[in-house]
Design a protein around this motif. Sequence first.
Motif, PDB file in Angstrom:
ATOM      1  N   GLY A   4      -5.333   0.264  -0.371  1.00 49.48           N
ATOM      2  CA  GLY A   4      -4.407   1.154   0.322  1.00 49.48           C
ATOM      3  C   GLY A   4      -3.346   0.439   1.127  1.00 49.48           C
ATOM      4  O   GLY A   4      -2.217   0.931   1.245  1.00 49.48           O
TER       5      GLY A   4
ATOM      6  N   ILE B 145      -0.389  -0.527  -1.120  1.00 50.45           N
ATOM      7  CA  ILE B 145       0.333   0.677  -1.520  1.00 50.45           C
ATOM      8  C   ILE B 145       1.131   1.228  -0.341  1.00 50.45           C
ATOM      9  O   ILE B 145       2.298   1.621  -0.491  1.00 50.45           O
TER      10      ILE B 145
ATOM     11  N   LEU C 177       5.140   1.704  -0.125  1.00 46.75           N
ATOM     12  CA  LEU C 177       5.751   2.992   0.199  1.00 46.75           C
ATOM     13  C   LEU C 177       6.786   2.848   1.312  1.00 46.75           C
ATOM     14  O   LEU C 177       7.868   3.449   1.262  1.00 46.75           O
TER      15      LEU C 177
ATOM     16  N   LEU D 164       5.104   6.187  -6.594  1.00 48.63           N
ATOM     17  CA  LEU D 164       3.969   5.938  -5.710  1.00 48.63           C
ATOM     18  C   LEU D 164       3.670   7.167  -4.847  1.00 48.63           C
ATOM     19  O   LEU D 164       2.505   7.524  -4.643  1.00 48.63           O
TER      20      LEU D 164
ATOM     21  N   VAL E  35       0.108   9.194  -4.853  1.00 46.27           N
ATOM     22  CA  VAL E  35      -0.645   9.348  -3.609  1.00 46.27           C
ATOM     23  C   VAL E  35      -0.841  10.822  -3.273  1.00 46.27           C
ATOM     24  O   VAL E  35      -1.942  11.249  -2.897  1.00 46.27           O
TER      25      VAL E  35
ATOM     26  N   PRO F  67      -5.696   7.024  -1.666  1.00 44.88           N
ATOM     27  CA  PRO F  67      -4.438   7.700  -1.337  1.00 44.88           C
ATOM     28  C   PRO F  67      -4.342   8.096   0.129  1.00 44.88           C
ATOM     29  O   PRO F  67      -3.275   7.972   0.759  1.00 44.88           O
TER      30      PRO F  67
ATOM     31  N   ALA G 263      -3.585   4.954   1.991  1.00 43.13           N
ATOM     32  CA  ALA G 263      -2.220   4.486   1.751  1.00 43.13           C
ATOM     33  C   ALA G 263      -1.232   5.215   2.656  1.00 43.13           C
ATOM     34  O   ALA G 263      -0.345   4.591   3.252  1.00 43.13           O
TER      35      ALA G 263
ATOM     36  N   GLU H 137       0.992   3.652   5.702  1.00 43.82           N
ATOM     37  CA  GLU H 137       2.441   3.857   5.755  1.00 43.82           C
ATOM     38  C   GLU H 137       2.873   4.400   7.116  1.00 43.82           C
ATOM     39  O   GLU H 137       3.850   3.909   7.715  1.00 43.82           O
TER      40      GLU H 137
END
Length: 225
Positions: free
Chosen positions: A37, A40, A44, A62, A66, A108, A111, A115
């Motif tokens: 994660g 990713i 992102l 992406l 997700v 997901p 991730a 972010e």
Amino acid sequence: MEWLQGFFADYGVMLAQETWNTILMMLVPTAVAYLVGIPIGVLLLVSAPGGLRPHRVLNAVLGWIVNIGRSIPFVIFIVVLIPATRIVMGTSLGVAGAIFPLAVAAIPFMARMVEQSLAEVDSGLIEAAQSFGANIWQIVMKVYLKESVPSLLRGAAISLITLLGYSAIAGMIGAGGLGDVAVRYGYQRYEVEVMIAAVLICIVLVQIIQSIMNVVVRRVDKRSR
């Protein structure tokens, strides 16, 4: 007192084993979810409009992946992944059979959390790093990830507690753990005291996880010093 001694004599070993199974179903998927994660989440953020290296197509792809992963209820997710789980883990039953779908379902979620944690980093620090000639890799490693450690640790607590709930769902289809105990004994056999014990252990686990992570966050968060 005698009743309590008899209860532990009858169910103590089983509850201890299933508590350990539940802990495994929290820790291992969370570790895997972070390993996958974090990259990713970084991609992102970096590829987003206004990011360090904007890339509309990559960010959109992406983002869709997700979002799709986060939108599927776990009870459906674990069933859909049974063939893949058998290939990867060699079985779709027990703790081993639950770890793979738990990790895939958490990726997901993790991730997006990564972010958001990175996005909270002060933009002034990013601009300062760029003014000193830092490249993207250096900014990500030494600014974004380093400054977001407290937020990432808070996210780990949320992930662990969320996976505790997911593990209960996995237990209903043969994964074991405290969720399996609550259903098998409390619902199917009407042994309410065993179900209550399983619920109390879950509550204790949540309190321990949150307390430990709170202490760790306070120690690493420069703003709390």
